[in-house]
Design a protein around this motif. Structure first.
Motif, short mmCIF file in Angstrom:
data_model
loop_
_atom_site.label_atom_id
_atom_site.label_comp_id
_atom_site.label_asym_id
_atom_site.label_seq_id
_atom_site.Cartn_x
_atom_site.Cartn_y
_atom_site.Cartn_z
N ALA A 69 0.79 -1.36 -0.04
CA ALA A 69 0.21 -0.06 -0.02
C ALA A 69 0.90 1.35 -0.11
O ALA A 69 0.65 2.16 -0.91
CB ALA A 69 -0.97 -0.06 1.25
N ALA A 75 -3.91 -4.58 1.02
CA ALA A 75 -3.34 -3.26 0.42
C ALA A 75 -4.36 -2.49 -0.26
O ALA A 75 -4.54 -1.22 0.04
CB ALA A 75 -2.17 -3.64 -0.61
N ILE A 107 -5.38 1.38 0.89
CA ILE A 107 -5.24 2.74 0.17
C ILE A 107 -6.81 3.26 0.09
O ILE A 107 -6.91 4.44 0.02
CB ILE A 107 -4.65 2.39 -1.14
#
Length: 345
Positions: free
Chosen positions: A291, A338, A342
């Motif tokens: 991320a 990930a 985000i």
């Protein structure tokens, strides 16, 4: 870079919604092994926001990307000759094997994705990679004959349109996305595809012609298309001119941010291959690091943070056919986590 970021922020315009959820992650295509039922369970379990139909090339000819894609061609039968796929005079055993493998995979998908609603990605080789890989009956790649390439492109476009429709019927709640794998596209454009003797190379294909062939497929299939190329020298302008919905690439090969920034600004979806396809020194993929890598890239490009989870999909760097299964599971799980990270920023 600060001036570049400021310029892009000032020129940013709203782009249409993408056909995947914010923070989505997916695979590129291939997985290890020969058990399609297990492969599909892993994909549907670890990539719930954007699963894909896995490919298992270890099963042999017809399960590889070239053989499988050649099986979609309409009125262009193929065969294996001296270890390579070649245009044939009539359908034969190799096409029956290819069709049988695909049918088994789709039967499993029908069963395991029963009731699924959301985006679902399928994959096939693009026209240029196929033309650089398929042999003519008289010898030489199809790439040597522009007329043959046009016939191949039209045949592929119709075959993939039918394939998309078939998948829609089998998983009626899915929004089907088509990924065109074009690893050979940069070498085709540069005139670096070697002839059979190895002493020469086939002619260069110019960018507009390359984009036209891709656009023929994009416009025919009736589904959003992602053009995937995990080779160096990715031809950004060709992919943009193809009118694809998104581009998929290996982040480790990115050397110039400007073409990527222009693609983002033009509204292209970005499938970022942010995780190595092989374990390094026994290290397991970490969602936090993935991320951060993607977020750092986005910050360097200078676009609004809110657009990151909407426009970007996290993927492995390329296919996973040669990776050990424990790593595959960990990698896909880390990509999904990930994506969540985000989307929470």
């Amino acid at each position: 870079m600060a001036l570049l970021a400021s310029s892009r922020l000032s020129r940013w315009r709203r782009v249409p919604d993408f056909p995947w959820a914010a923070g989505a992650a997916t695979g590129i295509g291939s997985l290890p092994g020969v058990d399609i039922a297990e492969a599909q369970r892993i994909v549907l379990g670890e990539l719930p926001a954007l699963p894909h139909l896995p490919e298992l090339p270890e099963r042999g000819p017809g399960a590889d990307v070239i053989g499988r894609t050649a099986g979609f061609l309409v009125d262009l039968p193929v065969q294996v000759y001296t270890g390579r796929w070649q245009i044939a005079a009539r359908p034969g055993k190799d096409m029956r094997v290819t069709a049988d493998l695909l049918e088994r995979d789709l039967d499993q998908l029908t069963e395991q994705a029963d009731g699924y609603t959301g985006p679902l990605k399928i994959q096939a080789a693009g026209p240029w990679t196929l033309a650089a890989s398929l042999d003519l009956p008289i010898g030489g790649r199809m790439l040597r004959d522009p007329g043959a390439v046009r016939d191949l492109t039209d045949s592929l476009a119709e075959g993939l349109r039918r394939h998309v429709e078939n998948v829609r019927k089998r998983v009626p709640g899915a929004t089907v996305l088509l990924q065109l794998d074009e690893p050979s596209l940069p070498t085709v454009l540069a005139g670096r595809v070697p002839t059979e003797s190895g002493l020469g190379a086939y002619r260069e294909v110019d960018g507009p012609d390359a984009a036209t062939a891709l656009r023929t497929v994009v416009e025919a299939v009736g589904a959003p298309v992602i053009v995937h190329c995990c080779a160096p020298d990715l031809p950004w302008q060709v992919i943009r001119d193809s009118r694809a919905t998104a581009v998929a690439f290996d982040l480790s090969l990115l050397t110039d941010l400007d073409p990527l920034g222009e693609a983002v600004e033009a509204g292209l979806g970005i499938f970022v291959g942010a995780v190595p396809t092989r374990p390094s020194s026994g290290a397991r993929p970490e969602a936090k690091q993935i991320a951060e890598r993607v977020s750092t890239l986005w910050k360097r490009l200078g676009f609004p943070a809110a657009r990151l989870p909407e426009q970007v999909v996290i993927t492995p760097a390329c296919g996973l056919a040669g990776a050990p299964y424990p790593y595959v599971r960990a990698l896909l799980k880390a990509c999904t986590e990930a994506g969540r990270r985000i989307s929470e920023v």
